[in-house]
Scaffold this active site. Structure first.
Site, PDB file in Angstrom:
ATOM      1  N   ARG A   1      -3.127 -10.124   4.983  1.00  9.42           N
ATOM      2  CA  ARG A   1      -3.539 -10.287   3.584  1.00  9.42           C
ATOM      3  C   ARG A   1      -2.437  -9.716   2.700  1.00  9.42           C
ATOM      4  O   ARG A   1      -2.139  -8.520   2.771  1.00  9.42           O
ATOM      5  CB  ARG A   1      -4.860  -9.563   3.347  1.00  9.42           C
ATOM      6  CG  ARG A   1      -5.427  -9.678   1.939  1.00  9.42           C
ATOM      7  CD  ARG A   1      -6.726  -8.872   1.841  1.00  9.42           C
ATOM      8  NE  ARG A   1      -7.358  -8.992   0.543  1.00  9.42           N
ATOM      9  CZ  ARG A   1      -7.054  -8.238  -0.531  1.00  9.42           C
ATOM     10  NH1 ARG A   1      -6.116  -7.298  -0.431  1.00  9.42           N
ATOM     11  NH2 ARG A   1      -7.684  -8.416  -1.676  1.00  9.42           N
TER      12      ARG A   1
ATOM     13  N   LYS B   1       0.814  -1.213   0.000  1.00  2.00           N
ATOM     14  CA  LYS B   1       0.000   0.000   0.000  1.00  2.00           C
ATOM     15  C   LYS B   1       0.852   1.270   0.000  1.00  2.00           C
ATOM     16  O   LYS B   1       2.050   1.259   0.251  1.00  2.00           O
ATOM     17  CB  LYS B   1      -0.994  -0.034   1.156  1.00  2.00           C
ATOM     18  CG  LYS B   1      -2.087  -1.076   0.880  1.00  2.00           C
ATOM     19  CD  LYS B   1      -3.228  -1.040   1.844  1.00  2.00           C
ATOM     20  CE  LYS B   1      -4.334  -2.012   1.384  1.00  2.00           C
ATOM     21  NZ  LYS B   1      -5.441  -2.107   2.335  1.00  2.00           N
TER      22      LYS B   1
END
Length: 289
Positions: free
Chosen positions: A257, A217
């Protein structure tokens, strides 16, 4: 159906994006056969379960229609489940969740926490499968405008609790609910880092198992760039992702994840070994329980 899968340590959820436009791997696994092979490769690399999604939720993304999402997701869910893989479906649509569970999915991962589709909570309650409730303030198209907090950890805790209470009121067994703080969703880099620093506080306050989804991210790119430089491409953030996986595992996250599995699979196992080697509470330990 059974409750939450458990592995005796933080699990690793591998990501299979069956999309042309996901932020880090859009188009790579868009073909169903390629997506299935990739899912099996992730399992071979150490993934405990696979999260299959057919709609990008990157900042600014627009939604695909229901028929297209179903076309992307169902063949992959069905094929992976037939291979004995524990499959999670990443969707905000009740119809996709319902048909994916019928095809073999064993978890529903809804980034909206059941808020984008009024039918989602009743469908999951009826299916009796685990449900990931993520912190969410609105659709991807304008979520960056919603990244305004005074106390990001406290506000995320409060808003997550509201979504969890709504899910329980709608019939979902609280023992089947997993909470996700929603790193990168309506949050800037500072907010994401504060949430990572506050994961243990958040876990205790929410009172549900945590899924931590930091993989590749933007905030990791900002950290690696050192503030002033150009962030590295998403695919070059996997080592940083593994660092978050180790931190999340150390504070008792249920799962992380990730797109690249091997490094995080190693990280969670090392974190568990360290935890197992720590003194017990009776010997003065103050670590998480």
């Amino acid at each position: 159906m059974a409750g939450l899968p458990a592995w005796g340590r933080c699990a690793v959820m591998g990501v299979v994006n069956v999309t042309p436009d996901s932020f880090s791997d859009g188009g790579q696994w868009f073909d169903p056969e390629a997506a299935v092979k990739h899912g099996l490769d992730l399992v071979a690399a150490g993934a405990d379960l696979i999260d299959v999604g057919g709609e990008s939720t990157r900042p600014g993304a627009t939604r695909v229609d229901e028929a297209e999402e179903l076309r992307r997701v169902l063949p992959v869910v069905r094929a992976l489940a037939a291979e004995g893989v524990i499959v999670s479906v990443d969707t905000m649509r009740a119809s996709v969740a319902e048909q994916s569970v019928a095809a073999g999915a064993r978890l529903v991962n809804d980034v909206s926490g059941g808020r984008a589709d009024a039918r989602m909570v009743p469908v999951v309650a009826e299916a009796r499968v685990p449900f990931v409730v993520m912190h969410w303030r609105g659709q991807s198209i304008d979520m960056n405008d919603r990244a305004v907090y005074t106390d990001v950890v406290g506000e995320v805790v409060g808003e997550l609790r509201e979504s969890i209470e709504r899910a329980v009121a709608g019939g979902i067994d609280p023992a089947r609910i997993i909470a996700d703080p929603g790193l990168g969703f309506a949050k800037d880099a500072g907010h994401d880092l504060a949430l990572v620093a506050g994961l243990d506080r958040l876990r205790r306050a929410v009172g549900r198992p945590l899924l931590v989804a930091a993989s590749r991210k933007r905030f990791l790119g900002r950290v690696l760039a050192g503030g002033a430089g150009t962030p590295p491409p998403a695919a070059e953030r996997d080592h940083a992702t593994a660092a978050i996986s180790a931190l999340a595992a150390r504070v008792g996250a249920w799962a992380v994840r990730v797109h690249e599995v091997r490094a995080s699979a190693d990280a969670v196992r090392v974190a568990q070994a360290v935890e197992d080697a720590a003194p017990t509470r009776a010997e003065g330990d103050t670590a998480h329980t």
